[in-house]
Motif scaffolding. Sequence first.
Motif, PDB file in Angstrom:
ATOM      1  N   ASN A 168     -14.361  -6.018 -11.030  1.00  0.00           N
ATOM      2  CA  ASN A 168     -13.358  -6.770 -11.781  1.00  0.00           C
ATOM      3  C   ASN A 168     -12.826  -5.974 -12.974  1.00  0.00           C
ATOM      4  N   LEU A 169     -13.701  -5.207 -13.606  1.00  0.00           N
ATOM      5  CA  LEU A 169     -13.281  -4.391 -14.744  1.00  0.00           C
ATOM      6  C   LEU A 169     -12.343  -3.265 -14.320  1.00  0.00           C
ATOM      7  N   THR A 170     -12.503  -2.810 -13.106  1.00  0.00           N
ATOM      8  CA  THR A 170     -11.686  -1.687 -12.631  1.00  0.00           C
ATOM      9  C   THR A 170     -10.543  -2.140 -11.716  1.00  0.00           C
ATOM     10  N   TYR A 171     -10.301  -3.453 -11.655  1.00  0.00           N
ATOM     11  CA  TYR A 171      -9.280  -4.009 -10.764  1.00  0.00           C
ATOM     12  C   TYR A 171      -7.927  -3.309 -10.900  1.00  0.00           C
ATOM     13  N   ALA A 172      -7.424  -3.145 -12.120  1.00  0.00           N
ATOM     14  CA  ALA A 172      -6.098  -2.547 -12.321  1.00  0.00           C
ATOM     15  C   ALA A 172      -6.063  -1.111 -11.801  1.00  0.00           C
ATOM     16  N   TRP A 173      -7.155  -0.370 -11.990  1.00  0.00           N
ATOM     17  CA  TRP A 173      -7.219   1.020 -11.504  1.00  0.00           C
ATOM     18  C   TRP A 173      -7.255   1.060  -9.979  1.00  0.00           C
ATOM     19  N   ILE A 174      -7.997   0.149  -9.391  1.00  0.00           N
ATOM     20  CA  ILE A 174      -8.080   0.091  -7.927  1.00  0.00           C
ATOM     21  C   ILE A 174      -6.718  -0.291  -7.347  1.00  0.00           C
ATOM     22  N   LYS A 175      -6.057  -1.246  -7.967  1.00  0.00           N
ATOM     23  CA  LYS A 175      -4.735  -1.670  -7.506  1.00  0.00           C
ATOM     24  C   LYS A 175      -3.733  -0.516  -7.631  1.00  0.00           C
ATOM     25  N   ALA A 176      -3.771   0.194  -8.751  1.00  0.00           N
ATOM     26  CA  ALA A 176      -2.874   1.346  -8.940  1.00  0.00           C
ATOM     27  C   ALA A 176      -3.131   2.408  -7.872  1.00  0.00           C
ATOM     28  N   ALA A 177      -4.386   2.705  -7.624  1.00  0.00           N
ATOM     29  CA  ALA A 177      -4.725   3.700  -6.596  1.00  0.00           C
ATOM     30  C   ALA A 177      -4.239   3.243  -5.222  1.00  0.00           C
ATOM     31  N   HIS A 178      -4.409   1.961  -4.933  1.00  0.00           N
ATOM     32  CA  HIS A 178      -3.946   1.413  -3.652  1.00  0.00           C
ATOM     33  C   HIS A 178      -2.439   1.633  -3.504  1.00  0.00           C
ATOM     34  N   ILE A 179      -1.678   1.307  -4.517  1.00  0.00           N
ATOM     35  CA  ILE A 179      -0.223   1.457  -4.459  1.00  0.00           C
ATOM     36  C   ILE A 179       0.169   2.923  -4.330  1.00  0.00           C
ATOM     37  N   ILE A 180      -0.473   3.792  -5.081  1.00  0.00           N
ATOM     38  CA  ILE A 180      -0.178   5.230  -5.020  1.00  0.00           C
ATOM     39  C   ILE A 180      -0.382   5.760  -3.601  1.00  0.00           C
ATOM     40  N   PHE A 181      -1.516   5.421  -2.993  1.00  0.00           N
ATOM     41  CA  PHE A 181      -1.785   5.943  -1.657  1.00  0.00           C
ATOM     42  C   PHE A 181      -0.955   5.263  -0.571  1.00  0.00           C
ATOM     43  N   VAL A 182      -0.508   4.029  -0.819  1.00  0.00           N
ATOM     44  CA  VAL A 182       0.459   3.401   0.094  1.00  0.00           C
ATOM     45  C   VAL A 182       1.748   4.224   0.082  1.00  0.00           C
ATOM     46  N   ILE A 183       2.203   4.611  -1.107  1.00  0.00           N
ATOM     47  CA  ILE A 183       3.425   5.410  -1.216  1.00  0.00           C
ATOM     48  C   ILE A 183       3.264   6.735  -0.480  1.00  0.00           C
ATOM     49  N   PHE A 184       2.138   7.409  -0.669  1.00  0.00           N
ATOM     50  CA  PHE A 184       1.907   8.679   0.026  1.00  0.00           C
ATOM     51  C   PHE A 184       1.901   8.484   1.540  1.00  0.00           C
ATOM     52  N   TRP A 185       1.172   7.461   1.996  1.00  0.00           N
ATOM     53  CA  TRP A 185       1.044   7.206   3.435  1.00  0.00           C
ATOM     54  C   TRP A 185       2.405   6.895   4.060  1.00  0.00           C
ATOM     55  N   ILE A 186       3.116   5.966   3.470  1.00  0.00           N
ATOM     56  CA  ILE A 186       4.394   5.556   4.045  1.00  0.00           C
ATOM     57  C   ILE A 186       5.417   6.689   3.961  1.00  0.00           C
ATOM     58  N   SER A 187       5.421   7.445   2.886  1.00  0.00           N
ATOM     59  CA  SER A 187       6.326   8.598   2.792  1.00  0.00           C
ATOM     60  C   SER A 187       6.065   9.568   3.937  1.00  0.00           C
ATOM     61  N   GLY A 188       4.817   9.838   4.179  1.00  0.00           N
ATOM     62  CA  GLY A 188       4.454  10.723   5.288  1.00  0.00           C
ATOM     63  C   GLY A 188       4.830  10.145   6.636  1.00  0.00           C
ATOM     64  N   MET A 189       4.671   8.825   6.767  1.00  0.00           N
ATOM     65  CA  MET A 189       5.018   8.174   8.032  1.00  0.00           C
ATOM     66  C   MET A 189       6.528   8.151   8.255  1.00  0.00           C
ATOM     67  N   LEU A 225      -6.637   6.291   4.953  1.00  0.00           N
ATOM     68  CA  LEU A 225      -8.039   5.923   4.752  1.00  0.00           C
ATOM     69  C   LEU A 225      -8.267   5.382   3.344  1.00  0.00           C
ATOM     70  N   LEU A 226      -7.632   5.983   2.361  1.00  0.00           N
ATOM     71  CA  LEU A 226      -7.769   5.507   0.978  1.00  0.00           C
ATOM     72  C   LEU A 226      -7.054   4.172   0.786  1.00  0.00           C
ATOM     73  N   VAL A 227      -5.910   3.972   1.454  1.00  0.00           N
ATOM     74  CA  VAL A 227      -5.236   2.671   1.415  1.00  0.00           C
ATOM     75  C   VAL A 227      -6.185   1.594   1.914  1.00  0.00           C
ATOM     76  N   TRP A 228      -6.853   1.865   3.022  1.00  0.00           N
ATOM     77  CA  TRP A 228      -7.806   0.893   3.577  1.00  0.00           C
ATOM     78  C   TRP A 228      -8.965   0.646   2.614  1.00  0.00           C
ATOM     79  N   ALA A 229      -9.531   1.707   2.066  1.00  0.00           N
ATOM     80  CA  ALA A 229     -10.684   1.554   1.165  1.00  0.00           C
ATOM     81  C   ALA A 229     -10.302   0.736  -0.075  1.00  0.00           C
ATOM     82  N   PHE A 230      -9.200   1.108  -0.723  1.00  0.00           N
ATOM     83  CA  PHE A 230      -8.787   0.380  -1.925  1.00  0.00           C
ATOM     84  C   PHE A 230      -8.295  -1.025  -1.579  1.00  0.00           C
TER      85      PHE A 230
END
Length: 152
Positions: free
Chosen positions: A11-32, A72-77
Motif C-alpha cells: 500500500n505504501l508503494t502503490y503509486a510507484w507500482i502504478k507508475a511502473a505499470h503505466i510505463i511498461f504498458v507504454i513500452f509494450w504497446i509501443s513495441g507492439m 512480463l513487467l506489465v503482468w507483474a505490476f
Amino acid sequence: MIAHDLESALNLTYAWIKAAHIIFVIFWISGMFMLPRFYVYHQEATPGSVEEKRWIERERRLRNIIITPSMLLVWAFGLTLAYITGAWHETWFQAKFTIVMLLSGYHGYMVGYGKKLAKGVRPASGKALRIMNEIPGIATALIVILVVVRPF
C-alpha cells in the motif's frame, strides 16, 4: 502478521507500482505497434538478402529487449495492483483482464510469426499485417476506457 506487513508495504508503494505499470504498458504497446510494421518491411525484402537479415535482427532485438520484458513487467505490476486494490471482483477489471489476456496471446502469435519469417516462411500478406497492426491500438483504447470511465 507477515501477510499484514506485506500488504502495508504494498500500500505504501502503490503509486510507484502504478507508475511502473503505466510505463511498461507504454513500452509494450509501443513495441507492439512497431512489430507488425517491421514484419511488413521484412516481407518486402528479398529473401536471403542483407536487408532481410537486418530485419530479422531488428525484430529479434525489439522482441527480446523491449516487448517481451515489458509485457512480463506489465503482468507483474498489474497483478500486484489488482491484489492491492482488490479489483478482481469489479466487472470493468474483469473485462480489462480479458483484453490483456487476448493482447498477450496476440503478442505470442506475433513472436511466433517473426520466427516463421526468420525461417523464410511468409504466411500472411502485407495487407493482413497492416490490419494486424491495428490490434494493439484498439485494445489500448478499450483498456483505457475501462480503467478511466469504468462503464460497468
